[in-house]
Design an enzyme around this catalytic site. Structure first.
Site, PDB file in Angstrom:
ATOM      1  N   GLY A 182       0.835  -1.188   0.000  1.00  0.00           N
ATOM      2  CA  GLY A 182       0.000   0.000   0.000  1.00  0.00           C
ATOM      3  C   GLY A 182       0.870   1.238   0.000  1.00  0.00           C
ATOM      4  O   GLY A 182       2.047   1.183   0.367  1.00  0.00           O
ATOM      5  N   GLN A 238       2.979   9.890   1.432  1.00  0.00           N
ATOM      6  CA  GLN A 238       4.287   9.232   1.322  1.00  0.00           C
ATOM      7  C   GLN A 238       5.032   9.621   0.040  1.00  0.00           C
ATOM      8  O   GLN A 238       6.223   9.352  -0.082  1.00  0.00           O
ATOM      9  CB  GLN A 238       4.137   7.705   1.368  1.00  0.00           C
ATOM     10  CG  GLN A 238       3.723   7.196   2.748  1.00  0.00           C
ATOM     11  CD  GLN A 238       3.629   5.683   2.752  1.00  0.00           C
ATOM     12  OE1 GLN A 238       2.664   5.123   2.256  1.00  0.00           O
ATOM     13  NE2 GLN A 238       4.643   5.027   3.287  1.00  0.00           N
ATOM     14  N   CYS A 292       6.572  -0.381   7.097  1.00  0.00           N
ATOM     15  CA  CYS A 292       6.157   0.862   6.431  1.00  0.00           C
ATOM     16  C   CYS A 292       7.255   1.283   5.467  1.00  0.00           C
ATOM     17  O   CYS A 292       8.429   1.282   5.829  1.00  0.00           O
ATOM     18  CB  CYS A 292       5.928   1.953   7.486  1.00  0.00           C
ATOM     19  SG  CYS A 292       5.472   3.549   6.759  1.00  0.00           S
ATOM     20  N   LEU A 293       6.870   1.646   4.260  1.00  0.00           N
ATOM     21  CA  LEU A 293       7.864   2.078   3.269  1.00  0.00           C
ATOM     22  C   LEU A 293       8.618   3.330   3.718  1.00  0.00           C
ATOM     23  O   LEU A 293       9.715   3.593   3.243  1.00  0.00           O
ATOM     24  CB  LEU A 293       7.183   2.347   1.923  1.00  0.00           C
ATOM     25  CG  LEU A 293       6.593   1.124   1.207  1.00  0.00           C
ATOM     26  CD1 LEU A 293       5.819   1.562  -0.024  1.00  0.00           C
ATOM     27  CD2 LEU A 293       7.668   0.125   0.838  1.00  0.00           C
ATOM     28  N   HIS A 333      -3.542   1.059   8.075  1.00  0.00           N
ATOM     29  CA  HIS A 333      -2.203   1.661   8.038  1.00  0.00           C
ATOM     30  C   HIS A 333      -2.189   2.886   7.116  1.00  0.00           C
ATOM     31  O   HIS A 333      -1.659   3.943   7.477  1.00  0.00           O
ATOM     32  CB  HIS A 333      -1.198   0.599   7.554  1.00  0.00           C
ATOM     33  CG  HIS A 333       0.216   1.083   7.471  1.00  0.00           C
ATOM     34  ND1 HIS A 333       1.158   0.778   8.424  1.00  0.00           N
ATOM     35  CD2 HIS A 333       0.836   1.856   6.551  1.00  0.00           C
ATOM     36  CE1 HIS A 333       2.316   1.352   8.089  1.00  0.00           C
ATOM     37  NE2 HIS A 333       2.146   2.012   6.952  1.00  0.00           N
ATOM     38  N   GLU A 334      -2.787   2.743   5.935  1.00  0.00           N
ATOM     39  CA  GLU A 334      -2.770   3.863   4.985  1.00  0.00           C
ATOM     40  C   GLU A 334      -3.649   5.019   5.479  1.00  0.00           C
ATOM     41  O   GLU A 334      -3.305   6.185   5.302  1.00  0.00           O
ATOM     42  CB  GLU A 334      -3.212   3.410   3.587  1.00  0.00           C
ATOM     43  CG  GLU A 334      -2.406   2.249   2.987  1.00  0.00           C
ATOM     44  CD  GLU A 334      -0.894   2.392   3.079  1.00  0.00           C
ATOM     45  OE1 GLU A 334      -0.391   3.535   3.080  1.00  0.00           O
ATOM     46  OE2 GLU A 334      -0.207   1.363   3.165  1.00  0.00           O
ATOM     47  N   HIS A 355      -1.719   7.166   7.693  1.00  0.00           N
ATOM     48  CA  HIS A 355      -0.865   8.109   6.962  1.00  0.00           C
ATOM     49  C   HIS A 355      -1.648   9.364   6.578  1.00  0.00           C
ATOM     50  O   HIS A 355      -1.110  10.469   6.612  1.00  0.00           O
ATOM     51  CB  HIS A 355      -0.324   7.471   5.680  1.00  0.00           C
ATOM     52  CG  HIS A 355       0.915   6.639   5.883  1.00  0.00           C
ATOM     53  ND1 HIS A 355       2.064   7.147   6.445  1.00  0.00           N
ATOM     54  CD2 HIS A 355       1.190   5.346   5.593  1.00  0.00           C
ATOM     55  CE1 HIS A 355       2.996   6.208   6.480  1.00  0.00           C
ATOM     56  NE2 HIS A 355       2.487   5.083   5.972  1.00  0.00           N
TER      57      HIS A 355
END
Ligand code: ZN
Length: 172
Positions: free
Chosen positions: A46, A51, A88-89, A130-131, A134
């Site tokens: 995702g 991000q 997480c990226l 999670h997204e 963000h």
């Protein structure tokens, strides 16, 4: 293939709350295409707009059924509990066991402005939650208890994040 650099922990854009998307236009479609490419290149499940430095409420995801996007997502129902080691990226190489709801119903829009409603469980639900975090400027670290957070910050300091070193693996 157009890709964006992924914003890493420490970048102030990751701490801001994103605004609703108002115009579903060509520039939004181009953003989403580039987010798909960025997500694939980074091996992410995702990717939220902040991000890649865009403070708008949308995210892309792919849990094995092809890339999807949800614009202006909201959780309308969340039930149960599920523990999962989350990455997480924007926090390369770090994973943390986090408990979140097991089943969520997400409502939002697709790129044509049609309402989409997705009931998701386990991994897909985890990606959504999670997204969504963000989009509210909340990072995985904010979900940890004090000791785990301290340990994580220490590890982050030890890594040279500015060098942009990325590790492969499951990250959201
Ligand atoms: Zn993330």
């Amino acid at each position: 293939m157009a890709t964006y650099p992924i914003r890493l922990f420490g970048d102030p854009v990751l701490k801001q709350r994103s605004r609703e998307v108002e115009e579903l236009d060509g520039s939004l479609a181009r953003l989403v295409d580039a987010m798909f490419d960025t997500m694939v290149e980074a091996h992410g499940l995702g990717l939220a707009a902040p991000q890649v430095g865009v403070q708008r409420r949308l995210f892309t995801y792919d849990v094995g059924e092809g890339p999807r996007v949800v614009v202006n997502p909201v959780v309308v129902e969340a039930t149960g509990e599920w523990s999962f080691e989350e990455g997480c990226l924007s926090l390369p190489g770090l994973h943390f066991e986090v408990v979140r709801p097991k089943v969520v119903t997400l409502r939002g829009l697709d790129l044509d402005g049609r309402e989409v409603v997705v009931e998701a469980d386990e991994l897909e639900a985890r990606v959504f939650l999670h997204e969504l975090d963000h989009l509210d400027g909340v990072l995985l670290l904010d979900r940890l208890d004090r000791d785990a957070r301290k340990q994580a910050l220490r590890e982050l300091r030890e890594q040279d994040l500015l060098a942009g070193a990325r590790r492969e693996g499951a990250a959201l």
